[in-house]
Design a protein around this motif. Sequence first.
Motif, PDB file in Angstrom:
ATOM      1  N   MET A   1      20.483  -4.521   4.180  1.00 60.27           N
ATOM      2  CA  MET A   1      19.399  -5.505   4.104  1.00 60.27           C
ATOM      3  C   MET A   1      18.803  -5.479   2.703  1.00 60.27           C
ATOM      4  SD  MET A   1      16.037  -5.879   6.576  1.00 60.27           S
ATOM      5  CE  MET A   1      15.383  -4.274   6.126  1.00 60.27           C
ATOM      6  N   ALA A   2      18.683  -6.652   2.105  1.00 59.93           N
ATOM      7  CA  ALA A   2      18.125  -6.743   0.764  1.00 59.93           C
ATOM      8  C   ALA A   2      16.686  -6.260   0.748  1.00 59.93           C
ATOM      9  CB  ALA A   2      18.200  -8.184   0.266  1.00 59.93           C
ATOM     10  N   SER A   3      16.298  -5.625  -0.339  1.00 64.24           N
ATOM     11  CA  SER A   3      14.939  -5.109  -0.478  1.00 64.24           C
ATOM     12  C   SER A   3      13.949  -6.255  -0.554  1.00 64.24           C
ATOM     13  CB  SER A   3      14.843  -4.243  -1.728  1.00 64.24           C
ATOM     14  OG  SER A   3      13.520  -3.821  -1.931  1.00 64.24           O
ATOM     15  N   GLU A   4      12.898  -6.173   0.271  1.00 69.67           N
ATOM     16  CA  GLU A   4      11.832  -7.168   0.270  1.00 69.67           C
ATOM     17  C   GLU A   4      10.495  -6.450   0.345  1.00 69.67           C
ATOM     18  OE1 GLU A   4      11.926 -11.034   2.250  1.00 69.67           O
ATOM     19  OE2 GLU A   4      13.651 -10.291   3.364  1.00 69.67           O
ATOM     20  N   PRO A   5       9.417  -7.076  -0.163  1.00 69.80           N
ATOM     21  CA  PRO A   5       8.104  -6.442  -0.061  1.00 69.80           C
ATOM     22  C   PRO A   5       7.676  -6.276   1.400  1.00 69.80           C
ATOM     23  CG  PRO A   5       8.078  -8.210  -1.677  1.00 69.80           C
ATOM     24  CD  PRO A   5       9.377  -8.316  -0.952  1.00 69.80           C
ATOM     25  N   LEU A   6       7.140  -5.105   1.692  1.00 73.47           N
ATOM     26  CA  LEU A   6       6.674  -4.768   3.031  1.00 73.47           C
ATOM     27  C   LEU A   6       5.237  -4.282   2.954  1.00 73.47           C
ATOM     28  CD1 LEU A   6       9.748  -2.599   4.139  1.00 73.47           C
ATOM     29  CD2 LEU A   6       9.440  -5.064   4.502  1.00 73.47           C
ATOM     30  N   VAL A   7       4.536  -4.343   4.088  1.00 77.18           N
ATOM     31  CA  VAL A   7       3.194  -3.780   4.194  1.00 77.18           C
ATOM     32  C   VAL A   7       3.099  -3.016   5.507  1.00 77.18           C
ATOM     33  CG1 VAL A   7       1.869  -5.353   2.713  1.00 77.18           C
ATOM     34  CG2 VAL A   7       2.407  -6.036   5.053  1.00 77.18           C
ATOM     35  N   ARG A  23       7.121  -7.385   7.306  1.00 75.94           N
ATOM     36  CA  ARG A  23       7.673  -8.058   6.144  1.00 75.94           C
ATOM     37  C   ARG A  23       6.681  -9.099   5.629  1.00 75.94           C
ATOM     38  NH1 ARG A  23      13.416  -9.579   7.486  1.00 75.94           N
ATOM     39  NH2 ARG A  23      12.482 -11.351   8.586  1.00 75.94           N
ATOM     40  N   VAL A  24       6.411  -9.055   4.357  1.00 79.84           N
ATOM     41  CA  VAL A  24       5.401  -9.930   3.762  1.00 79.84           C
ATOM     42  C   VAL A  24       5.791 -11.398   3.866  1.00 79.84           C
ATOM     43  CG1 VAL A  24       4.343 -10.595   1.566  1.00 79.84           C
ATOM     44  CG2 VAL A  24       4.471  -8.186   2.209  1.00 79.84           C
ATOM     45  N   ARG A  25       7.056 -11.679   3.731  1.00 83.45           N
ATOM     46  CA  ARG A  25       7.509 -13.078   3.656  1.00 83.45           C
ATOM     47  C   ARG A  25       7.195 -13.872   4.916  1.00 83.45           C
ATOM     48  NH1 ARG A  25      12.512 -14.761   5.391  1.00 83.45           N
ATOM     49  NH2 ARG A  25      13.390 -12.652   5.190  1.00 83.45           N
ATOM     50  N   ASP A  78      11.313   4.069  12.202  1.00 86.56           N
ATOM     51  CA  ASP A  78      11.731   3.095  13.209  1.00 86.56           C
ATOM     52  C   ASP A  78      12.247   1.817  12.556  1.00 86.56           C
ATOM     53  OD1 ASP A  78      11.965   2.130  15.943  1.00 86.56           O
ATOM     54  OD2 ASP A  78      10.219   0.875  15.526  1.00 86.56           O
ATOM     55  N   ALA A  79      11.607   1.426  11.448  1.00 85.17           N
ATOM     56  CA  ALA A  79      12.024   0.219  10.745  1.00 85.17           C
ATOM     57  C   ALA A  79      13.312   0.429   9.956  1.00 85.17           C
ATOM     58  CB  ALA A  79      10.913  -0.246   9.806  1.00 85.17           C
ATOM     59  N   GLY A  80      13.615   1.668   9.600  1.00 80.40           N
ATOM     60  CA  GLY A  80      14.800   1.950   8.822  1.00 80.40           C
ATOM     61  C   GLY A  80      14.750   1.364   7.427  1.00 80.40           C
ATOM     62  N   VAL A  81      13.562   1.367   6.829  1.00 80.05           N
ATOM     63  CA  VAL A  81      13.373   0.763   5.506  1.00 80.05           C
ATOM     64  C   VAL A  81      13.058   1.842   4.481  1.00 80.05           C
ATOM     65  CG1 VAL A  81      12.569  -1.416   6.481  1.00 80.05           C
ATOM     66  CG2 VAL A  81      10.903   0.378   5.923  1.00 80.05           C
ATOM     67  N   PRO A  83      10.571   3.408   2.110  1.00 83.28           N
ATOM     68  CA  PRO A  83       9.115   3.381   1.953  1.00 83.28           C
ATOM     69  C   PRO A  83       8.678   2.888   0.575  1.00 83.28           C
ATOM     70  CG  PRO A  83       9.936   5.642   2.088  1.00 83.28           C
ATOM     71  CD  PRO A  83      11.068   4.755   2.459  1.00 83.28           C
ATOM     72  N   ALA A  84       9.569   2.934  -0.399  1.00 85.51           N
ATOM     73  CA  ALA A  84       9.219   2.438  -1.729  1.00 85.51           C
ATOM     74  C   ALA A  84       9.012   0.928  -1.739  1.00 85.51           C
ATOM     75  CB  ALA A  84      10.310   2.818  -2.730  1.00 85.51           C
ATOM     76  N   ASP A  85       9.492   0.224  -0.699  1.00 85.25           N
ATOM     77  CA  ASP A  85       9.300  -1.227  -0.617  1.00 85.25           C
ATOM     78  C   ASP A  85       7.925  -1.613  -0.080  1.00 85.25           C
ATOM     79  OD1 ASP A  85      11.846  -1.712  -1.588  1.00 85.25           O
ATOM     80  OD2 ASP A  85      12.764  -1.800   0.405  1.00 85.25           O
ATOM     81  N   VAL A  86       7.172  -0.632   0.429  1.00 90.97           N
ATOM     82  CA  VAL A  86       5.829  -0.905   0.960  1.00 90.97           C
ATOM     83  C   VAL A  86       4.859  -1.050  -0.206  1.00 90.97           C
ATOM     84  CG1 VAL A  86       3.927  -0.032   2.366  1.00 90.97           C
ATOM     85  CG2 VAL A  86       6.303   0.309   3.116  1.00 90.97           C
ATOM     86  N   ILE A  87       4.171  -2.207  -0.270  1.00 88.59           N
ATOM     87  CA  ILE A  87       3.287  -2.498  -1.401  1.00 88.59           C
ATOM     88  C   ILE A  87       1.810  -2.381  -1.041  1.00 88.59           C
ATOM     89  CG2 ILE A  87       4.992  -3.991  -2.491  1.00 88.59           C
ATOM     90  CD1 ILE A  87       3.373  -6.395  -1.433  1.00 88.59           C
ATOM     91  N   GLY A  88       1.507  -2.186   0.241  1.00 82.96           N
ATOM     92  CA  GLY A  88       0.101  -2.075   0.625  1.00 82.96           C
ATOM     93  C   GLY A  88      -0.054  -1.577   2.041  1.00 82.96           C
ATOM     94  N   ILE A  89      -1.243  -1.049   2.336  1.00 82.27           N
ATOM     95  CA  ILE A  89      -1.575  -0.571   3.673  1.00 82.27           C
ATOM     96  C   ILE A  89      -2.967  -1.059   4.025  1.00 82.27           C
ATOM     97  CG2 ILE A  89      -2.382   1.660   2.749  1.00 82.27           C
ATOM     98  CD1 ILE A  89      -1.452   2.944   5.404  1.00 82.27           C
ATOM     99  N   GLY A  90      -3.115  -1.536   5.254  1.00 87.72           N
ATOM    100  CA  GLY A  90      -4.411  -1.981   5.763  1.00 87.72           C
ATOM    101  C   GLY A  90      -4.714  -1.311   7.080  1.00 87.72           C
ATOM    102  N   THR A  91      -5.995  -1.184   7.411  1.00 87.92           N
ATOM    103  CA  THR A  91      -6.409  -0.479   8.626  1.00 87.92           C
ATOM    104  C   THR A  91      -7.516  -1.244   9.339  1.00 87.92           C
ATOM    105  OG1 THR A  91      -7.995   0.809   7.338  1.00 87.92           O
ATOM    106  CG2 THR A  91      -5.839   1.796   7.694  1.00 87.92           C
ATOM    107  N   ASP A  92      -7.619  -0.995  10.622  1.00 86.98           N
ATOM    108  CA  ASP A  92      -8.743  -1.533  11.396  1.00 86.98           C
ATOM    109  C   ASP A  92      -9.188  -0.489  12.395  1.00 86.98           C
ATOM    110  OD1 ASP A  92      -7.670  -2.200  14.326  1.00 86.98           O
ATOM    111  OD2 ASP A  92      -6.102  -2.765  12.926  1.00 86.98           O
TER     112      ASP A  92
END
Length: 556
Positions: A1-7, A23-25, A78-81, A83-92
């Motif tokens: 799978m091609a690298s894509e931005p993730l959060v 996936r951000v897209r 679980d995602a099998g990605v 982690p360097a593709d993760v560009i941000g983290i949000g919480t609630d």
Amino acid sequence: MASEPLVVGVDFGTLSGRAVVVRVRDGAELGTGVHDYRHGVLDRALPDGTPLPPEWALQVPQDYIDVLKHAVPAAIADAGVDPADVIGIGTDFTACTMVPVRADGTPLNELPEFAGEPHAYVKLWKHHAAQGQADRINALAEERGEAWLPRYGGLISSEWEFAKGLQLLEEAPGVYAAVDHWVEAADWIVWQLCGQYVRNACTAGYKGIYQDGYPSREFLAALNPDFAGFVADKLDHPLGQLGDRAGGLTEEAAAWTGLTPGIAVAVGNVDAHVTAPAAQAVEPGQMVAIMGTSTCHVMNGAELREVPGMCGVVPGGIVPGLWGYESGQSGVGDIFAWFVEHNVPPAYHERARERGISVHDLLTELAAEQAIGEHGLIALDWHSGNRSVLVDHELSGLVVGQTLATRAEDTYRALLEATAYGTRVIVDSYTDAGIPVTELVIAGGLVKNRLLMQIYADVLDMPLSVIGSEQGPALGSALHAAVAAKAHEDIHAAARAMGSVRRGVFRPIPENVAAYERLFVEYQELHDHFGRGANEVMHRLKALRRAVKDTAKGEK
């Protein structure tokens, strides 16, 4: 799978935390991880056995850190990605959940001198022991004509920051003196992630009585002279807007999560409010009901209106440019769980085990076989008090019509219906105030109960839409992380790209609507009789319970 931005989005619930990789897209959810809080909810005793009074609900902040250490890496795996593709983290977080901390963010319960002090622990949203303080705040605000009071439907809740803070001062002044910051858990967890304390505008507005400023020093002094400096000394802090970047992920937090240091950490948010964009409910009139242990109802409006009994209205409280409205029910799934745990005969449990289903599923099946009104019951859904529209946590549950022939499925269905009636009262309050609810979108775990959803559609006489994700709050947090990382221009754009919803999934059945209209009239009669002062028996019984418990504690 091609690298894509993730959060990554992390939803801190009442009993567990859930992380989702998105996936951000297009908002595709690639992996999830869940971690249960080791200590759960402390409502009877502290970890060391120190007993707690009635109406208390505490938590241990280390449990939240453990979610970052376990659920986030599990979601990445679980995602099998990469982690360097993760560009941000949000919480609630559930709100209002308060953490008393020192200047560096250390929770007081982690200090040896406070380990056995209940007031040093996190006060969870359903901690209702500050009702007396809330009553005094409301009475004084009404007497003084405080301009902020109508923004909260005329009453503030015992669940909120000021009531809990005043309780802390009056019951444990030594603990209060040691508090440097009285922090929403939504902001504390962001602090742990990025090393900076940023107070989010959402909880400040809805739970912290922030309306172009806080209640005045004079008002606070009139409540208690020692409370005069509460805002300046314990609460006030620069606000971050929803979707803003609070800071970059620290080296320590990166080690916990397995993510890259320096990625965007989004400003904190509330589980309900963050869900609205995830459900693409960002236009006026679209109400989202997040149904779990409790239910929170949030909706945007183009105009400012005063809605009796609402939890609050805040400019930009859900999305920028609109007024964000909030109401809620203190107990929904909690009520069903309580009934199954304490009131269902063993034969039902055995029958469910034999069939390999839950007792909830069994009772739902049996209840679905009934005609509307066949059980002869009306219930009040106040087992955890009433958040909207009465804002009174001294109220309690009630079932009318029980006989020796009443079965477990009868009462179970009556409780399902009661929560639908409670939501109907809330929706009607908005309509009566000139803010029509044009769509109700359901999110949360209870959407899986098809009987419950049909009951809601029939009681409300309104089609129900359903969020397209089973992880609504976590998806919403991920969406905000994408905005904080500048991958989407704003929350509206992120909602269009990453949110999802299925429209009109449950539609009202005309004959059911007519049958429930008759029963709703009976519910309203009971609602007003016990909730609006005609009969104060619920308050008297709560007071008696506390007095007896206090006496018994003193005798020990």
